[in-house]
Enzyme design. Structure first.
Site, PDB file in Angstrom:
ATOM      1  N   HIS A 281      71.146  53.336 159.526  1.00 22.56           N
ATOM      2  CA  HIS A 281      71.416  51.907 159.706  1.00 22.56           C
ATOM      3  C   HIS A 281      70.604  51.342 160.879  1.00 22.56           C
ATOM      4  CE1 HIS A 281      74.518  52.483 156.675  1.00 22.56           C
ATOM      5  NE2 HIS A 281      74.849  53.577 157.346  1.00 22.56           N
TER       6      HIS A 281
ATOM      7  N   GLU B 137      78.605  52.133 163.540  1.00 19.98           N
ATOM      8  CA  GLU B 137      77.884  53.335 163.131  1.00 19.98           C
ATOM      9  C   GLU B 137      76.457  53.346 163.659  1.00 19.98           C
ATOM     10  OE1 GLU B 137      76.657  55.866 159.109  1.00 19.98           O
ATOM     11  OE2 GLU B 137      77.617  53.892 158.920  1.00 19.98           O
TER      12      GLU B 137
ATOM     13  N   HIS C 204      74.423  60.217 160.198  1.00 18.84           N
ATOM     14  CA  HIS C 204      75.327  59.133 159.809  1.00 18.84           C
ATOM     15  C   HIS C 204      76.735  59.400 160.327  1.00 18.84           C
ATOM     16  CE1 HIS C 204      72.862  56.728 156.930  1.00 18.84           C
ATOM     17  NE2 HIS C 204      72.127  57.835 156.984  1.00 18.84           N
TER      18      HIS C 204
ATOM     19  N   GLU D 291      77.138  63.710 158.003  1.00 19.99           N
ATOM     20  CA  GLU D 291      78.187  62.692 158.162  1.00 19.99           C
ATOM     21  C   GLU D 291      79.135  63.188 159.250  1.00 19.99           C
ATOM     22  OE1 GLU D 291      78.456  59.763 157.000  1.00 19.99           O
ATOM     23  OE2 GLU D 291      77.712  59.587 154.949  1.00 19.99           O
TER      24      GLU D 291
END
Length: 353
Positions: free
Chosen positions: A42, A56, A110, A176
């Site tokens: 992102h 995030e 992430h 993640e």
């Protein structure tokens, strides 16, 4: 965050039904230094998942920057990042950049969401052995790193049709790192120590996959002729303060003879390894043109002759030698030379290389 499957398809995957898996391109051969591409998820106008006062995009950048710093500080490796600031970067830009650079591996960082808890990681649906190796190395070490700073559930190693995994031409893994919308996970993500442990785990996994070795522990020591218990010489060696080029308070000198009668510098060598040995001496036209310096190596004594008429007042290298661990007379200056002029013994420096 890749969230639930429908959100993932819209935001990161482009995993439309019926799209055939792209064939793997040839893996780039390792260059002088392996090339590690880090992709903090992102950024810019895309905050990623947002919950519990966290974004995030900020967390992934924090972790990725720390991974880069750890790798660059400890290994011979080149690191490139898809972003180093809060910038907007498309998925295609990320993989295109990594492919054009010829990255050895691709690691995308992430933070998860969707109400779960713990750590999980992904590789592409069909992966070669190198990708599986990277996935295994990263997953186990990231999890171990996290668990040094908190209690973390292992959600396992998984596969997915994510864009960054599908379109990269090198082994690629996406991690993640906990759930931003679960309070217990978010509390860990608010801890600087936890983020550092997570970054260290990533760095450890990358290093393990690439077979990188950390540089040896640093070691450098100086033994002067006045260092207590570290210098020995017979009464044939005089003491002088004549030259301003001396190291410390004074230096030792002796006439040449056809007998060794060496002055010895005792050095505590921490481990059997390669060391650079330097000597310091005053210089004068009346000093030896060929002063024998004896280095006690792991394979036997080696002698290096130095012209002490010039080059004084600075460290001069005798070379690099393999020295055995132990506390012993490691460097000597011998009187056994046919060259005229005083032989000088002042100080030695031993540095691990």
């Amino acid at each position: 965050m890749l969230g639930n499957p429908s959100v993932r398809r819209r935001t990161l995957l482009a995993a439309a039904a019926g799209i055939a898996a792209a064939p793997f391109a040839a893996r780039p051969a390792f260059a002088a230094n392996p090339k590690v591409y880090l992709d903090p998820g992102h950024g810019g106008t895309d905050p990623g998942a947002v919950a519990n006062g966290l974004q995030e995009k900020a967390l992934t950048l924090n972790i990725a920057l720390q991974i880069r710093n750890i790798l660059q500080a400890n290994y011979a490796v080149d690191v490139r990042m898809s972003r180093t600031t809060d910038a907007t970067v498309s998925l295609a830009q990320r993989t295109d950049d990594a492919n054009a650079w010829g990255a050895t591996i691709f690691v995308s960082v992430h933070i998860n969401s969707g109400g779960g808890t713990g750590f999980e990681s992904y590789r592409y649906l069909t992966s070669d052995a190198a990708t599986v190796n990277l996935h295994n190395a990263l997953h186990s070490r990231v999890l171990s790193g996290m668990r040094t700073a908190g209690s973390v559930t292992d959600r396992g190693l998984k596969t997915a049709n994510f864009h960054v995994l599908r379109e990269s031409n090198m082994p690629a893994v996406l991690t993640e790192n906990l759930f931003i919308d679960t309070v217990s996970d978010a509390n860990l993500l608010k801890s600087a120590a936890f983020l550092t442990a997570t970054a260290q785990g990533h760095a450890n996994g990358i290093a393990a996959h690439l077979g990188l070795s950390a540089p040896p522990p640093s070691f450098s020591t100086i033994v002067d002729n006045t260092t207590a218990g570290r210098f020995t010489a017979s009464a044939n060696w005089g003491t002088s303060t004549f030259s301003g080029q001396r190291y410390g308070a004074d230096y030792r000198f002796a006439n040449p003879v056809l007998a060794s009668d060496a002055a010895w510098f005792k050095v505590n060598i921490p481990a059997t390894a390669n060391y650079r040995v330097d000597v310091w001496h005053a210089a004068d036209p009346g000093y030896s043109a060929s002063a024998p310096h004896v280095v006690v190596t792991a394979g036997g004594n080696q002698t290096v002759n130095l012209d002490q008429r010039t080059g004084g007042g600075a460290w001069r290298s005798l070379g690099t030698f393999n020295l055995a661990a132990g506390d012993y007379n490691a460097v000597g200056v011998s009187r056994w030379t046919s060259a005229a002029g005083y032989v000088i013994a002042d100080a030695v420096r031993v540095t691990r290389v």
